[in-house]
Design a protein around this motif. Structure first.
Motif, PDB file in Angstrom:
ATOM      1  N   UNK A   1       4.184   2.333 -10.969  1.00  0.00           N
ATOM      2  CA  UNK A   1       3.035   1.860 -10.205  1.00  0.00           C
ATOM      3  C   UNK A   1       3.350   1.714  -8.729  1.00  0.00           C
ATOM      4  N   UNK A   2       4.574   1.321  -8.414  1.00  0.00           N
ATOM      5  CA  UNK A   2       4.986   1.126  -7.030  1.00  0.00           C
ATOM      6  C   UNK A   2       6.416   1.618  -6.865  1.00  0.00           C
ATOM      7  N   UNK A   3       6.687   2.190  -5.705  1.00  0.00           N
ATOM      8  CA  UNK A   3       8.027   2.695  -5.426  1.00  0.00           C
ATOM      9  C   UNK A   3       8.411   2.228  -4.034  1.00  0.00           C
ATOM     10  N   UNK A   4       9.395   1.362  -3.951  1.00  0.00           N
ATOM     11  CA  UNK A   4       9.819   0.773  -2.681  1.00  0.00           C
ATOM     12  C   UNK A   4      11.278   1.142  -2.429  1.00  0.00           C
TER      13      UNK A   4
ATOM     14  N   UNK B   1      16.076   7.050 -14.379  1.00  0.00           N
ATOM     15  CA  UNK B   1      15.812   7.728 -13.115  1.00  0.00           C
ATOM     16  C   UNK B   1      14.317   7.902 -12.908  1.00  0.00           C
ATOM     17  N   UNK B   2      13.930   8.379 -11.724  1.00  0.00           N
ATOM     18  CA  UNK B   2      12.532   8.652 -11.381  1.00  0.00           C
ATOM     19  C   UNK B   2      12.401  10.127 -11.034  1.00  0.00           C
ATOM     20  N   UNK B   3      11.366  10.758 -11.584  1.00  0.00           N
ATOM     21  CA  UNK B   3      11.159  12.189 -11.353  1.00  0.00           C
ATOM     22  C   UNK B   3       9.686  12.460 -11.078  1.00  0.00           C
ATOM     23  N   UNK B   4       9.395  13.635 -10.535  1.00  0.00           N
ATOM     24  CA  UNK B   4       8.017  14.071 -10.387  1.00  0.00           C
ATOM     25  C   UNK B   4       7.424  14.330 -11.775  1.00  0.00           C
ATOM     26  N   UNK B   5       6.210  13.837 -11.989  1.00  0.00           N
ATOM     27  CA  UNK B   5       5.616  13.922 -13.321  1.00  0.00           C
ATOM     28  C   UNK B   5       5.471  15.369 -13.803  1.00  0.00           C
ATOM     29  N   UNK B   6       5.207  16.273 -12.876  1.00  0.00           N
ATOM     30  CA  UNK B   6       4.943  17.653 -13.288  1.00  0.00           C
ATOM     31  C   UNK B   6       6.184  18.368 -13.828  1.00  0.00           C
ATOM     32  N   UNK B   7       7.381  17.818 -13.576  1.00  0.00           N
ATOM     33  CA  UNK B   7       8.590  18.484 -14.078  1.00  0.00           C
ATOM     34  C   UNK B   7       9.009  17.972 -15.448  1.00  0.00           C
TER      35      UNK B   7
ATOM     36  N   UNK C   1       0.827  -1.210   0.000  1.00  0.00           N
ATOM     37  CA  UNK C   1       0.000   0.000   0.000  1.00  0.00           C
ATOM     38  C   UNK C   1       0.860   1.258   0.000  1.00  0.00           C
ATOM     39  N   UNK C   2       1.875   1.276   0.836  1.00  0.00           N
ATOM     40  CA  UNK C   2       2.764   2.445   0.904  1.00  0.00           C
ATOM     41  C   UNK C   2       3.513   2.651  -0.394  1.00  0.00           C
ATOM     42  N   UNK C   3       3.901   1.555  -1.052  1.00  0.00           N
ATOM     43  CA  UNK C   3       4.653   1.677  -2.302  1.00  0.00           C
ATOM     44  C   UNK C   3       3.801   2.323  -3.388  1.00  0.00           C
ATOM     45  N   UNK C   4       2.488   2.051  -3.377  1.00  0.00           N
ATOM     46  CA  UNK C   4       1.592   2.664  -4.358  1.00  0.00           C
ATOM     47  C   UNK C   4       1.454   4.164  -4.114  1.00  0.00           C
ATOM     48  N   UNK C   5       1.304   4.548  -2.857  1.00  0.00           N
ATOM     49  CA  UNK C   5       1.190   5.962  -2.523  1.00  0.00           C
ATOM     50  C   UNK C   5       2.489   6.704  -2.829  1.00  0.00           C
ATOM     51  N   UNK C   6       3.617   6.037  -2.568  1.00  0.00           N
ATOM     52  CA  UNK C   6       4.914   6.674  -2.827  1.00  0.00           C
ATOM     53  C   UNK C   6       5.133   6.919  -4.322  1.00  0.00           C
ATOM     54  N   UNK C   7       4.503   6.094  -5.159  1.00  0.00           N
ATOM     55  CA  UNK C   7       4.702   6.208  -6.605  1.00  0.00           C
ATOM     56  C   UNK C   7       3.793   7.248  -7.250  1.00  0.00           C
ATOM     57  N   UNK C   8       2.781   7.697  -6.522  1.00  0.00           N
ATOM     58  CA  UNK C   8       1.838   8.637  -7.111  1.00  0.00           C
ATOM     59  C   UNK C   8       2.523   9.943  -7.505  1.00  0.00           C
ATOM     60  N   UNK C   9       2.211  10.376  -8.721  1.00  0.00           N
ATOM     61  CA  UNK C   9       2.767  11.634  -9.207  1.00  0.00           C
ATOM     62  C   UNK C   9       4.191  11.534  -9.714  1.00  0.00           C
TER      63      UNK C   9
END
Length: 292
Positions: free
Chosen positions: A288-291, A260-266, A211-219
């Motif tokens: 989808x998930x970020x752990x 790499x992983x970035x915020x979608x808005x940038x 559950x936390x990994x899904x929330x961490x991946x949002x955006x």
């Protein structure tokens, strides 16, 4: 297959659909029937019960449920002695905390909590309200509200304490916020004895992780690209990575792959900069998930 079962409470009402959506992202499909309080889930080791968030912590404390999802506000309101596994920052509308606020009509002379001495306050969160008033040294009558709390002032109450996310309902009823009583987020809680059981604790910790990994991946999104080694420094200077970007060798020794992983808005801002810095074959992909 284990012969044990985890009794899991799913919040009915405003959090129901958002909870099911989060579980689906985490890999658990919960299905609701209009005539049943026992949702089905595609995990034979979990037995779900649909119950109001306001009551969840009490039933978890009593062991009727092994675990459940509810707001931190309701844990405090019921004074339930439970184990908090993790915080899940989501709600029915947004991913922001909800606020319990003290409100009065727009034309009320009340300007602070001190002005409510001896007055009448309506709320669903009686315990939270009484604790808030006591903290400010104010004595007032606090009455439980069965619903439609926003319409009670000024005829049925001088003020209310109500939960809000956007404030739109308060404004629609010509109410003004005097003070904030509490901010609350959703919590994944467990019965203390159940959490001491190794099998149940392992099961609960695994659910919490997903559950936390899904929330961490949002955006957030992933970016991958090919870069000449001579341009690598310039490209890395553009990337606002969560962690250091992954740089991997390619079959051509002059080139490397950067991931790499970035915020979608940038993305719309940095992709042109990456291209100008020498990046080629830039690909954006969903996360989808970020752990960690």
């Amino acid at each position: 297959m284990s012969d044990q079962t985890l009794k899991l409470g799913i919040p009915a009402g405003s959090l129901q659909e958002s909870t099911a959506e989060l579980f689906k992202k985490a890999g658990y499909n919960i299905r609701f029937s209009s005539r049943s309080y026992y949702p089905t889930i595609d995990d034979d080791e979990i037995d779900c019960l649909l119950i109001r968030a306001q009551e969840m912590a009490r039933y978890v404390e009593q062991g009727i449920l092994d675990a459940g999802i509810t707001g931190h506000d309701w844990v405090l309101e019921t004074q339930a002695d439970v184990t908090e596994i993790c915080e899940l920052v989501f709600s029915k509308v947004s991913r922001r905390p909800v606020r319990w606020v003290l409100c009065v009509p727009e034309d009320s002379p009340v300007r602070s909590v001190k002005d409510l001495q001896g007055k009448r306050i309506a709320t669903e969160a009686v315990g939270l309200t009484k604790a808030f008033l006591a903290k400010h040294g104010v004595s007032a009558t606090v009455e439980f509200s069965w619903g439609a709390t926003e319409v009670k002032p000024p005829r049925l109450a001088d003020a209310i304490v109500e939960v809000t996310e956007t404030g739109s309902s308060l404004r629609a009823n010509d109410l003004r916020i005097v003070d904030e009583v509490l901010q609350s987020t959703t919590r994944f809680i467990a019965n203390k004895a159940a959490y001491e059981d190794p099998w149940k604790r392992g099961k609960l910790d695994n659910i919490a992780l997903m559950l936390e990994s899904c929330l961490a991946a949002e955006g957030k999104v992933g970016l991958m690209m090919n870069v000449l080694k001579e341009d690598l420094e310039a490209v890395l200077a553009v990337l606002p990575a969560l962690q250091k970007p992954t740089v991997a060798a390619l079959s051509d020794p002059l080139w490397v792959d950067v991931n790499t992983i970035v915020e979608e808005h940038v993305v719309r801002t940095i992709v042109p900069q990456l291209k100008a810095a020498g990046a080629k074959g830039i690909v954006e992909y969903p996360i989808n998930k970020l752990i960690d």
